[in-house]
Each structure stands twice: as C-alpha cells, then as structure tokens.
Design an enzyme around this catalytic site. Structure first.
Site, PDB file in Angstrom:
ATOM      1  N   ARG A 180      53.788  30.606  39.194  1.00 18.39           N
ATOM      2  CA  ARG A 180      54.117  32.013  38.945  1.00 18.39           C
ATOM      3  C   ARG A 180      53.986  32.754  40.277  1.00 18.39           C
ATOM      4  O   ARG A 180      52.919  32.782  40.857  1.00 18.39           O
ATOM      5  CB  ARG A 180      53.151  32.522  37.870  1.00 18.39           C
ATOM      6  CG  ARG A 180      52.927  33.966  37.781  1.00 18.39           C
ATOM      7  CD  ARG A 180      52.398  34.335  36.413  1.00 18.39           C
ATOM      8  NE  ARG A 180      51.077  33.793  36.075  1.00 18.39           N
ATOM      9  CZ  ARG A 180      49.928  34.184  36.612  1.00 18.39           C
ATOM     10  NH1 ARG A 180      49.902  35.079  37.562  1.00 18.39           N
ATOM     11  NH2 ARG A 180      48.787  33.663  36.210  1.00 18.39           N
TER      12      ARG A 180
ATOM     13  N   HIS B  61      50.216  37.786  36.464  1.00 21.35           N
ATOM     14  CA  HIS B  61      50.455  37.339  35.086  1.00 21.35           C
ATOM     15  C   HIS B  61      51.263  38.384  34.324  1.00 21.35           C
ATOM     16  O   HIS B  61      52.271  38.092  33.688  1.00 21.35           O
ATOM     17  CB  HIS B  61      49.119  37.100  34.387  1.00 21.35           C
ATOM     18  CG  HIS B  61      49.193  37.079  32.903  1.00 21.35           C
ATOM     19  ND1 HIS B  61      49.771  36.036  32.210  1.00 21.35           N
ATOM     20  CD2 HIS B  61      48.789  37.975  31.971  1.00 21.35           C
ATOM     21  CE1 HIS B  61      49.720  36.298  30.910  1.00 21.35           C
ATOM     22  NE2 HIS B  61      49.120  37.460  30.738  1.00 21.35           N
TER      23      HIS B  61
ATOM     24  N   TYR C 159      42.064  35.474  42.057  1.00 23.03           N
ATOM     25  CA  TYR C 159      41.746  34.121  41.598  1.00 23.03           C
ATOM     26  C   TYR C 159      42.609  33.019  42.201  1.00 23.03           C
ATOM     27  O   TYR C 159      42.423  31.856  41.900  1.00 23.03           O
ATOM     28  CB  TYR C 159      41.796  34.063  40.061  1.00 23.03           C
ATOM     29  CG  TYR C 159      43.098  34.527  39.443  1.00 23.03           C
ATOM     30  CD1 TYR C 159      44.173  33.659  39.341  1.00 23.03           C
ATOM     31  CD2 TYR C 159      43.245  35.828  38.986  1.00 23.03           C
ATOM     32  CE1 TYR C 159      45.367  34.080  38.789  1.00 23.03           C
ATOM     33  CE2 TYR C 159      44.435  36.261  38.420  1.00 23.03           C
ATOM     34  CZ  TYR C 159      45.487  35.385  38.326  1.00 23.03           C
ATOM     35  OH  TYR C 159      46.673  35.814  37.776  1.00 23.03           O
TER      36      TYR C 159
END
Lengths: 489, 382
Positions: free
Chosen positions: B258, B262, B271
């Site tokens: 990705r 998100h 992260y």
C-alpha cells in the site's frame, strides 16, 4: 471573487488540528493542489492542498495555533478581480460549509432541534477557534426537553464526574459537548467563565486526577485552574499562569523592532515541563567542588587508545555517570519520586540516567537505561551515540523516556557553577560546570589543581540538606579516588 | 493402530512474469491482444489518478474518509480482466481500478465515499456487488453467490477480494470452507499489502505464505507477484477455467504494498520504515507495465502522455458530475432512505417515512416563521 477555505475533518471524527506550517504568503498566487498548510491532527501530520486557483488574500490562522474543523483558514481570490461581489462570496463560502456539514457532521441536525440558531461552528466568519474558552462557542443547552448532543463516551464521562450535560458549555460543532468541556466544567475552570455557579464544587478532586492525562488543554487550564492551591483558594484561576502574563506586558514595540514567534513544539514542552517542576517541586541546591587533577590526567592518558579501540571519546561525564549511580545506590532517596496523591515515596530499583543535551530546537534529555549494569566503556560509547542522535533529531522515543536522575554539563561552554532545575518527576539533578585549573591548598602549600564545580538540586520533600551533601561528597570521593569504584564491589 | 505420516502433497507455487525492471518471461507471458493490454493499463492509470485526486478532495473537505487504493491496481486489474461481464465481481474496498474497469462511474464512487447510498448501485450489464467495508464479510457473500450458481446451473464464477488482515477473521474460514465443500466457483483474491492498518504480516500469521491456507481447505492456492498485472491475469485465468469446468474455488495471494496510508485518517510513518516504503515504491505496478507496453510496441511515450491527459480530464468531469448530483433535490431528499431496503414498502417503514415527512414540513415552517437564515439543507433543496 474570493473563496474561503474552512478546515475540513482530516480523518475520522477529528475535530481540531495544530497548524504546523503555513506554506503560502498573502499576495502569493496559488494553483489548485498547491500545498497551503501542514497540520497535525491526533492521528497524523497531513498536508492540506488548495482547492482553488487564485491569489491568497488573507490567512486567518497562525503557525502553532490549534484550529477547529470549520474554522476559516484562508481566503483565496480568483486572480485578477478583487472582492467585487460580496453577496456572492458569502454564498460561496456557505456552500463550502454546506458540503462540509453534509459529509462530515451527520449529527449536525441535533443543533437545529436545539432551539438555538442552527448555524454554529462552520460560519464563514468564525474566528480561529483555539480552546474551549472561545467566546464564539454557543450558549449551553437550556432546553431540557431536548437531549444534549454528546457522544456516548462523553455521556459516560459526565456521569462519572457527576456533571449535568445541560450545564456544560459545548465547544464541538453544532453545539456538541466534547470530553474537554465536561472535564473543564467539572474542574470548575469553566465555571467562572460561564458565570453560572451550579453543580461542580464537589468534583474538582476527581478532575484534578484526570488533568495530566488530558493533552489538549491550554497552559492556562493546566497551571491556572487545576492544582491543589487553586482549588483551595476556590476563586477559580488565581494561580499566576503563563497565559495571563501577556496582557500585563508593556508594548515592547514602542522601544524598537520586535518579532512575535508562537511558543510551540519542543520550546512549548520545555516551558510546560519547567513550569511544572518549578511550581510543584520545592527546590534546594547544594554546591561543592571536586579536585579532578588526577582523574583528568588519567582520562587524558587513556584518551587515544580508548578512541582507537572504540571509536568513542572517554569523557568526564561518563565517569560522573558511574559515580552518580554509585551514590544513588547508597542514597536511594535521590532515585525516588513522590506520589503526592497516595502520600507514598516511590523508590526505583533501576538506574536510568538522563543527560541534558542542547540542540538547535532546545534542551532534550536522552536517557542511558540501566546504567548500573553497564561498564564505563559501554556508557562512554552510548553517551556519545545518543548525544549525536539527539542533536541530529534522530533519537528514538524510548531513549527519551524512563529517566530516574538527570545530569547536566555546561562545562564545555563555561560557568563557575549553576543552579539546575529538577527534571520532573525525578528527585534530583546534578549540574557540572567547567573543570578548570585553580590554585588550591594541599598539605599547607598552594598548588595548581583541576577543580570541577558541582551543584545538586533536589526535592526537599524527599531528601534533606545533609543527605544531599553526603550524596555529592560520595560522588566527589569517587572522582578524586577512582580506586573507590573497584573497592566498593 | 500405528502412528504414521499422512502425505499432504500440495505444493504452493509462486508466479511472476513481468519483474520490476520490466523483464518478461516470454514462456509464461499471456497472449493478450493490444486493445486488451491498453485497456488494462488505462484502468490501472485511471484508478491511480482517481485515488490521488480523491485524497486531495478529502484533504479539502470535499470527500469523506476513504481507504486509498494506490498500489493495488495490478491485483485488481489483472484478476478482473480475466472474468466476463456476466461473472460476479465482489470487491472489498481497495478495488477502485477494477470497479472502474467493470463500469462503475467516477461519480458513483465519489458519491459512495461521501455517504450517498446511490453510490452503491451497481452499473447495468455487469454482475457486481458494491464496495464492502466490513472486513472479510464479502467473502461469505461470494461463497453464497457461488453456491447459488451451482444450484441454478449457472456456468459463471464469483471473483472476490480481501486483505491480509481479513485472513485472520472467522468469515474467511467459513467462506473458504463452504466454497470448497460445495465446490462453488469462487476465486478468492488476497490483496496482501502486508499491513492490516498498522499490524505487519509477521504479526498476522506464522506461515510462509497466505496461499498455503488453501491446502487446509482442499483447494488450489497460488502466490503471485501482486505488482505484476500479467501474473495476476494468468493466475486468475487458470482459476476461472478450473471453476467453470467444475473444479471449485481457488485462493490467490497477490503480494503487493500500500503506497498510501490505510485510510485518510492514518499515518503510516508511525509503523513503516522509510527504507521499506522506498524499496516497495521501486516495485510499483504501473511503471513496469508501461515499460512493457512500450517495449512491446503497444504504446509509445506519446500515447502514454496523451492517456494521462485524457484520464485527468475524465476524472475532473466525473467529480463535477458527482458534485452537481450530490446537491440535487433527488439525492438530498432524506425520505429516499426508506426506498431501497425492500422491493415493496413495509407497514412500519411507511409509518416512519410519514413521521419524518411531517417533521421535515414542520421544520421548514418553523424556519420561515422565525425568519432565520436558512439551514443549508433547506436552502439547497429550494
């Protein structure tokens, strides 16, 4: 034709954002998609692009401010024409508000049922809203036939704090009551502003305990209305607070040019931390001197081989860290913290030594964890590593947490001594000034020796002057007679 | 009663045809005509640019929160181009490119993420279900669709999608198990982008591949380079042919990344390391496919440039249509929310609809009397 750009909800249910950077200036022409702002929400730092092409006519927010969603951020004119058609303008601005309302605040309808004027937060003229104290926020909910708009978590909090939601002045969009509103109402901070005297006297103790966990409150709230003293005086905000001072300041610009810079980021955190330390810890500082003539010579002689072996410098600070750990083991009160609420002293059985590092942005204190379990070599290497990383702004978050005692060394710059301020919630801080050659008396003769001035500031609630003197003496004994390091094991 | 090993012979293969440097394995390369190849690229591009434009809209308050799809184009297009219009396309929420390929209009997509249920109405002429946001629930829909087709004797397949996070949901197990037991013609495609919001794959499962879970359900599984549209096509085509011949379901794992947060409310910097993101940006699906098309002589650099301009104009027009529609009286009518659940209105819904109608009337009158500035809703309905 000018168009206003109102701050949208940049995530899911985000109701405010801090303006980190403004990327454009008034008069500058911008194209659609050009980045206007960099803002930080609870969840992320995001870039906000321009929805229009045109010229920046006005910027309504400042860097460092916190803007609520719906707040007018910037006005952009469509290039050549100036503001000719104000009626149309307004309509356009309202349309933006419309879309926003539809998309982002489905509960908005509640405010209508409220009986108040339906249009609240997203009015195009709304001034940049900063805190709950914003004078533009709507009146509280007086009609008891209609439920107060508030999220379930807010209702639960209100029940817990025994707050009647009808009494709380809302700061959310469309008259929604937010958690902060309930908290500040419970703390009595809002009481004086609203001017209604009802229903909060009992809950201030609960609110005080909640306060530290609440990051979004202003300095005024943090220091002015929340602590014990303020509660006792019961007059609301009688504590001297940082925010109330500006109004008492003279107009400096009369004397010459001045520049106003928002207090933010690290500077703001330092200001808050120091205020907390100074106002909550009774400081006492004890001064002493160590004759490090011998130690200095030893360090110098080992300098080269140590550097070749490890790539790091063997410094006086590293030795002082070891001496401090030894002193902390002997005098554990200097490695403790006071739990005011429970009236307990917390003795920590680990030794995490913070080192104050000056950076471009301000003072940062990385921590050497478990210094008691590390050799002098390991400490010297780690010290240099975290100091370099801190200065480069690359130190890991966990390296900034968990300190039990702090050392600050201004010796490289100068200073005959100092009075350092405790790094809250620790008990003490050791200041090292410049170790310099001075005439000293040895065996009745005046000789030249290297003298290191030391200063220990400590929390007088946890330790007394005699113990502090012993503590510093213990450190000095190790520095003057390094053999002690070996003897004590 | 001895203790003896049970042989499990299935092997999980990994398939890659077009690598990140656009080197192609000519033995495995599918035979697709130029128009199909061009169409595939066009919808990958349209998906990417729409996704980028939508983020800008969200950041300026013109769109609600949405999950971004950049990076997932090859998995989506590679698989969707291997099914027929009459087959079923049952997306999760990162199949933007595939939905556009299936004929979903841009305005519908934008309406959907702005909260209009009109955006969930599938286009005519295809068998599509709308976006499905609750993770893994669409897998059960797909299994059910597949089982129904078996009962009806329909020779079609259902193609459905899910993420690596979904594979830890109970729905995933139920769907794969039912589909396999009943030999339902379903193709389960995993958009394995290696993160379930912030949870990395290493915390999601303790297996070498996601595809090997197929073994446990008794169906074929394959792991594919999910940034390689040709490999995704080949793997899906095999699965489709098998399903149509009565061979039951297949699990395809497309390994991808990705390139975005998100959703619009997420900050991946917290992260994921920069090095990791950079490494994966180098494996991006559009760049290698564009190179492949140029190397093959299907498109020139100029063609690609023209397509960019065309796509950009198409997106702008779509947004404009969507924003006009979203202000229209029809879409702004709150009474319409009662119309779509049942084919004929039930008594209790009739009652509720009437109640709301009266309330709206009452409000309108109240406003006029008080001579207030009209509420946005009322003003735009006039």
């Amino acid at each position: 034709m000018s168009q206003d750009f109102l701050l949208p909800d940049l995530g899911e249910g985000i109701h405010e954002a801090e303006i980190i950077a403004i990327k454009v200036k008034v008069g500058q022409s911008v194209k659609e998609d050009d980045i206007l702002f960099e803002v930080e929400t609870d969840k992320a730092v995001v870039e906000v692009p321009s929805p229009f092409t045109g010229t920046v006519e006005a910027i309504h927010v400042k860097e460092g401010e916190t803007a609520k969603t719906g707040c007018n951020m910037i006005t952009i004119g469509s290039g050549s024409g100036d503001a000719k058609a104000p009626a149309k303008e307004e309509k356009k601005a309202e349309k933006v508000a419309d879309t926003k309302t539809q998309i982002l605040t489905p509960v908005g309808k509640a405010s209508e049922a409220n009986g108040g004027n339906g249009k609240t937060a997203p009015a195009p003229t709304a001034a940049p809203a900063q805190t709950a104290a914003n004078s533009q926020s709507p009146a509280h909910h007086v009609n008891r036939d209609i439920p107060v708009p508030a999220a379930p978590a807010v209702r639960a909090l209100a029940r817990e704090l025994k707050v009647d939601l009808y009494d709380v002045r809302p700061s959310g969009p469309h008259g929604r009551v937010m958690k902060e509103d309930v908290r500040s109402y419970a703390a009595g901070a809002l009481e004086s502003r609203v001017g209604s005297g009802s229903g909060s006297g009992s809950s201030s103790a609960v609110a005080t305990s909640l306060r530290p966990a609440q990051p979004a409150i202003s300095l005024h709230d943090k220091y002015g209305g929340g602590d014990d003293k303020a509660d006792k005086t019961s007059g609301g905000s009688s504590m001297p607070s940082m925010q109330s001072t500006p109004s008492n300041l003279p107009d400096f610009s009369k004397q010459g040019e001045v520049e106003r810079v928002p207090l933010r980021s690290i500077r703001k955190k330092i200001a808050q931390a120091m205020m907390k330390s100074w106002t909550t810890i009774p400081h006492v500082t004890t001064f002493d001197e160590a004759d490090i003539t011998g130690l200095n010579a030893t360090l110098k002689s080992a300098e080269k081989s140590f550097a070749e072996k490890t790539g790091s410098r063997l410094t006086l600070t590293a030795v002082v860290i070891k001496a401090v750990v030894s002193a902390l083991q002997k005098y554990p009160q200097f490695n403790s913290s006071l739990d005011d609420e429970k009236s307990e002293i917390i003795f920590k059985k680990y030794y995490n030594i913070g080192i104050a590092v000056a950076t471009e942005k301000g003072l940062i204190v990385p921590v050497i964890h478990n210094a008691d379990q590390k050799s002098l070599t390991q400490i010297a290497i780690e010290l240099q590593d975290i100091a370099n990383k801190t200065r480069a702004g690359k130190v890991e978050l966990e390296k900034l947490q968990g300190g039990t005692f702090t050392i600050t060394n201004i010796g490289a710059i100068g200073g005959t001594n100092m009075s350092p301020m405790i790094n809250h919630p620790e008990c003490a801080i050791l200041g090292m000034a410049r170790g310099a050659d001075k005439p000293i008396v040895r065996n009745g003769n005046i000789e030249i020796g290297t003298i290191l001035p030391l200063a220990l500031s400590f929390d007088h609630r946890l330790a007394d002057g005699a113990e502090a003197a012993y503590f510093v003496r213990h450190i000095i004994n190790h520095l003057e007679h390094p053999l002690n390091f070996i003897l004590e094991n | 009663m001895p203790r003896k090993p049970i042989e499990i012979t299935e092997k999980i293969e990994y398939l890659s045809i077009l690598d990140e440097n656009a080197n192609v394995d000519t033995k495995l390369e599918p035979k697709l005509d130029n128009d199909t190849l061009k169409k595939m690229y066009r919808f990958m591009l349209l998906g990417r640019r729409t996704d980028e434009r939508m983020l800008k809209m969200q950041r300026t308050g013109r769109l609600g929160t949405f999950p971004q799809a950049s990076g997932h184009e090859a998995v989506s297009i590679g698989s969707v181009s291997a099914i027929e219009k009459s087959d079923w396309h049952i997306p999760a929420y990162r199949e933007l490119a595939g939905m556009l390929y299936r004929g979903w209009s841009l305005e519908k997509i934008i309406l959907y993420w702005n909260g209009y249920e009109e955006g969930a109405v599938p286009p005519k002429g295809v068998n599509d279900l709308p976006y499905c946001v609750p993770v893994a629930s669409q897998l059960l829909h797909a299994a059910g669709v597949g089982m129904a087709m078996n009962i009806k004797g329909d020779k079609k397949v259902a193609l459905t999608y899910f993420g690596d996070g979904s594979s830890s949901e109970g729905d995933f197990h139920e769907a794969l198990n039912f589909a396999s037991v009943f030999k339902a013609p379903v193709i389960f495609v995993c958009q394995n982008n290696q993160y379930a919001i912030s949870v990395p794959l290493s915390k999601q499962m303790n297996c070498k591949t996601l595809a090997q879970r197929a073994v446990a359900y008794g169906m074929p599984g394959i792991k594919v380079d999910g940034n390689d549209v040709l490999a995704m096509y080949v793997a899906t085509k095999e699965a489709v042919d098998r399903a149509k011949a009565g061979g039951g379901p297949t699990l395809i794992e497309g390994l991808t990344y990705r390139f975005t947060p998100h959703t619009t409310a997420d900050d991946p910097k917290r992260y994921r390391s920069e090095e990791e993101s950079k490494e994966w940006f180098g494996k991006e699906p559009l760049t290698r496919f564009a190179k492949y098309l140029q190397n093959k002589g299907v498109m020139t650099a100029k063609d690609l440039e023209e397509m960019e301009a065309e796509v950009d104009a198409e997106i702008r027009a779509g947004i404009e249509r969507s924003e006009t529609l979203s202000k229209s009286e029809e879409l702004m009518n709150p009474l319409a929310m009662f119309d779509h659940l049942y084919s004929t209105e039930t008594e209790h819904l009739k009652e509720q609809k009437e109640e709301l109608r009266q309330y709206l009337e009452h409000k309108k009158k109240g406003k006029k009397q008080q001579n207030h500035t009209a509420h946005p809703e009322v003003s735009s309905a006039k």
